[in-house]
Design an enzyme around this catalytic site. Structure first.
Site, mmCIF file in Angstrom:
data_model
loop_
_atom_site.group_PDB
_atom_site.id
_atom_site.type_symbol
_atom_site.label_atom_id
_atom_site.label_comp_id
_atom_site.label_asym_id
_atom_site.label_seq_id
_atom_site.Cartn_x
_atom_site.Cartn_y
_atom_site.Cartn_z
ATOM 1 N N GLU A 54 0.869 -1.164 0.000
ATOM 2 C CA GLU A 54 0.000 0.000 0.000
ATOM 3 C C GLU A 54 0.916 1.226 0.000
ATOM 4 O O GLU A 54 1.794 1.329 0.850
ATOM 5 C CB GLU A 54 -0.881 0.000 1.252
ATOM 6 N N ARG A 97 4.879 -12.823 9.773
ATOM 7 C CA ARG A 97 5.588 -11.599 9.427
ATOM 8 C C ARG A 97 6.910 -11.524 10.191
ATOM 9 O O ARG A 97 7.090 -12.154 11.218
ATOM 10 C CB ARG A 97 4.738 -10.375 9.680
ATOM 11 N N LYS A 122 4.126 0.741 9.610
ATOM 12 C CA LYS A 122 4.288 1.991 8.875
ATOM 13 C C LYS A 122 3.672 3.151 9.636
ATOM 14 O O LYS A 122 4.170 4.275 9.574
ATOM 15 C CB LYS A 122 3.643 1.868 7.487
HETATM 16 P P1 ATP Z 1 2.635 -2.408 8.126
HETATM 17 O O1 ATP Z 1 1.893 -3.257 9.097
HETATM 18 O O2 ATP Z 1 4.085 -2.291 8.406
HETATM 19 O O3 ATP Z 1 2.002 -1.092 7.893
HETATM 20 P P2 ATP Z 1 1.358 -3.549 5.885
HETATM 21 O O4 ATP Z 1 1.135 -4.993 5.880
HETATM 22 O O5 ATP Z 1 0.195 -2.691 6.151
HETATM 23 O O6 ATP Z 1 2.614 -3.213 6.777
HETATM 24 P P3 ATP Z 1 1.566 -3.397 3.054
HETATM 25 O O7 ATP Z 1 2.047 -2.285 2.227
HETATM 26 O O8 ATP Z 1 0.147 -3.749 2.977
HETATM 27 O O9 ATP Z 1 1.984 -3.062 4.532
HETATM 28 O O10 ATP Z 1 2.464 -4.676 2.817
HETATM 29 C C1 ATP Z 1 2.804 -5.186 1.553
HETATM 30 C C2 ATP Z 1 3.198 -6.616 1.692
HETATM 31 O O11 ATP Z 1 4.274 -6.762 2.599
HETATM 32 C C3 ATP Z 1 2.052 -7.445 2.229
HETATM 33 O O12 ATP Z 1 1.951 -8.616 1.460
HETATM 34 C C4 ATP Z 1 2.455 -7.758 3.645
HETATM 35 O O13 ATP Z 1 1.976 -8.998 4.018
HETATM 36 C C5 ATP Z 1 3.982 -7.735 3.570
HETATM 37 N N1 ATP Z 1 4.544 -7.363 4.866
HETATM 38 C C6 ATP Z 1 4.310 -6.241 5.563
HETATM 39 N N2 ATP Z 1 4.972 -6.255 6.736
HETATM 40 C C7 ATP Z 1 5.667 -7.422 6.777
HETATM 41 C C8 ATP Z 1 6.540 -8.037 7.729
HETATM 42 N N3 ATP Z 1 6.842 -7.451 8.876
HETATM 43 N N4 ATP Z 1 7.058 -9.249 7.429
HETATM 44 C C9 ATP Z 1 6.761 -9.838 6.267
HETATM 45 N N5 ATP Z 1 5.948 -9.324 5.333
HETATM 46 C C10 ATP Z 1 5.391 -8.130 5.575
HETATM 47 MG MG MG Z 2 -1.468 -3.713 4.634
#
Ligand code: ATP
Ligand code: MG
Length: 567
Positions: A40, A265, A275
């Site tokens: 995102e 994760r 984020k």
């Molecule tokens: P955050 O919780 O840090 O805001 P998010 O999951 O909302 O992260 P996205 O931009 O939606 O952020 O993530 C893009 C991809 O990265 C998704 O497929 C998510 O599953 C993966 N991802 C995000 N954080 C992690 C993590 N800590 N470990 C592994 N994969 C991750």
């Molecule tokens: Mg997300």
């Protein structure tokens, strides 16, 4: 692992590969493997995303498949073009390529809308006039079933009419939603008539003012995967409970079914990885931007001096699992040291200089001495460094009153200057007022050129040094963990994760002296400063001043941990 693999098969390194290999064996999806990385664009990528990037692009590569880059841009108020650009830069820097497959959920807004119309026509979705608060109350809890909305049984005609008018902008934000008609009593709250569309009169960074209703993530994600023909949709564990909903949508629409696979994760100690929290640190000025070298962002790690190779190796070594855990940041640093040890040229830099005058060295003479660039890499060759009558050594390498086993310089004692000569301390000059040592007078031994003699003399200590007349000024920034607590995100009532910030995470040393060749270095170049650690030239470097970040010290705590567990 639940999948049984044939004994004769090679066993896969992780459970996701086991699933993919089984699908390939059964010729599912015509033996296609197609993954995607779906960020995102609401912030910069962090090391957790790097794990997901390495996994998705890595699997595609390993199985001769493809990996798409898809921006999940369904939330216009939080998303920005700046983030899109940074995400692309970071993925490329990590060494991955999405070819011409750069997609956006917003590309599919019209298609998603048509899918919604289809659900309404099938009697599987309805327009609901409950307020956001009421919708929450009607939803029930984990232990109590929800309550059906009074708008649940509107006719198809009325629903289609209202959806069209929502799209046309007739109603204010929050006035109505489109909801799936599933089961308000489901034990899975995600199945209790989830919202598919909300009214949001906000411009979108790509579609501008075209839309004033936006799909919810849960309505968009699975359908986007389906439209792109994604075979294996890999996501983190928190989406496991959403999978039945994604399956339900796909089944109602009878469209291509991607297989969702969840993995744990990445969590790292001494840092935060959401984020939202990282944005708070940036906006509150707790760090100097998203690419502050203390941040766990990919751009921060890059500026700090991390290599893509080290991050990829780290991702490989942590593997993928089904259970959440926290990885020791010492492992990430260990992977970095292993890589930098092979590739970083060795140079000499004095961080806290002490002037040394070599009284018996001819005034005005300069010798250019040979110094090897990297003992780990014979191809790295050698360079010439200047030696002269006045040099700097590290303040810590001298003690007027040395404790036992202090093998560095002290009055009457001798040390080796790396690549140069033995010197002996003859006299100490102090500041009359403070008593502080400000200068040493030494003599050198001409016979020890290159740092050795063949008279059997034992000189234990070796110091790095720079020639005073030739040295270049530098500022050096030393970093510690951004947080002083191992799990900074875990806080008691009333406390805040920012309370756990480490006040000593940045120390700036000015007045450092580095060997003259470093004046030619470019931002991003990495070096080992002998005995001090690995350093990287910062883009803040400007006219007349070099700025270095300490990437990582030489002390490897991970090796110690590994040894201990093997004992
Ligand atoms: P955050 O919780 O840090 O805001 P998010 O999951 O909302 O992260 P996205 O931009 O939606 O952020 O993530 C893009 C991809 O990265 C998704 O497929 C998510 O599953 C993966 N991802 C995000 N954080 C992690 C993590 N800590 N470990 C592994 N994969 C991750
Ligand atoms: Mg997300």
């Amino acid at each position: 692992m639940t999948d049984k693999t044939n004994e004769t098969e090679k066993t896969s390194a992780n459970f996701i590969k086991t699933i993919i290999e089984k699908d390939l064996q059964e010729n599912k999806n015509n033996s296609r493997v197609h993954t995607r990385f779906p960020p995102e664009p609401n912030g910069y990528l962090h090391i957790g995303h790097a794990k997901s990037i390495c996994l998705n692009f890595g699997l595609a590569k390993e199985y001769n498949g493809l990996c798409n880059l898809r921006f999940d841009d369904t939330n216009p108020t939080k998303e920005e073009e700046e983030y899109v650009q940074s995400i692309k830069e970071d993925i490329r820097w990590l060494g991955f390529d999405w070819g011409d497959r750069e997609y956006y959920a917003s590309n599919y807004f019209e298609q998603l809308y048509q899918y919604a119309v289809r659900l309404i026509e099938a009697g599987k979705a309805y327009i609901c006039d409950l307020t956001p608060d009421e919708t929450r109350q009607y939803r029930g809890t984990l232990t109590q079933p929800g309550k059906e909305s009074p708008f649940r049984n509107r006719t198809v005609e009325e629903n289609l009419d209202l959806l069209g008018r929502m799209r046309a902008g007739e109603f204010p934000d929050g006035a109505r939603t489109l909801r799936a008609k599933i089961d308000m009593a489901s034990p899975n709250v995600n199945m209790r008539d989830p919202v598919m569309y909300r009214i949001l009169k906000a411009p979108h960074h790509r579609t501008g003012d075209k839309w004033c209703i936006y799909p919810m993530y849960d309505w968009a994600h699975g359908q986007c995967d389906s439209i792109e023909g994604i075979t294996h949709s890999i996501c983190t564990l928190e989406f496991e409970a959403h999978r039945p909903l994604y399956d339900w949508f796909i089944d109602q629409l009878a469209i291509f079914h991607s297989r969702q696979i969840e993995f744990a994760r990445l969590n790292l100690n001494y840092t935060v990885m959401s984020k939202r929290k990282l944005l708070e640190l940036v906006e509150g000025g707790y760090v100097n931007g998203w690419n502050d070298p203390r941040m766990p962002t990919i751009s921060g790690l890059r500026r700090r001096g991390y290599t893509p190779e080290a991050i990829r190796e780290f991702a490989e070594r942590i593997g993928v699992a089904k259970a959440d855990s926290t990885v020791d940041i010492a492992l990430l640093e260990h992977c970095l040291r292993e890589d930098l040890n092979k590739r970083a040229p060795r140079v000499m830099a004095v961080l806290a200089p002490l002037k040394v005058i070599i009284d018996n060295y001819p005034e005005g003479q300069v010798e250019w001495l040979e110094a090897e660039n990297n003992p780990e890499d014979p191809a790295a060759g050698a360079r010439k460094i200047p030696f002269s009558r006045e040099i700097y050594i590290e303040q810590d390498d001298f003690r007027e009153d040395p404790p036992k086993k202090f093998f560095r310089l002290s009055p009457g004692k001798e040390i080796r200057l790396k690549h140069a000569y033995y010197i002996k301390c003859e006299r100490v000059v102090k500041d009359e007022r403070t008593g502080e040592v400000i200068q040493l007078h030494c003599t050198y031994d001409l016979q020890s050129r290159g740092g050795w003699t063949n008279d059997g003399r034992v000189v234990k200590g070796t110091s790095h040094w720079v020639s005073a007349a030739h040295a270049v000024d530098a500022e050096v920034r030393l970093y510690e963990h951004l947080f002083s607590k191992e799990d900074p995100g875990v806080v008691k009532d009333g406390a805040d994760f920012k309370d756990n910030l480490n006040p000593d995470s940045l120390a700036v040393l000015s007045g450092c002296k580095v060997e003259p060749g470093l004046a030619e270095a470019k931002a991003g170049d990495r070096f080992q400063f002998l005995r001090q650690g690995y350093f990287c030239l910062d883009p803040d470097t400007g006219a007349g001043k070099l700025v270095f970040n300490r990437t990582v010290s030489l002390r490897d705590t991970w090796s110690k941990i590994e040894k201990k567990t093997q004992e």
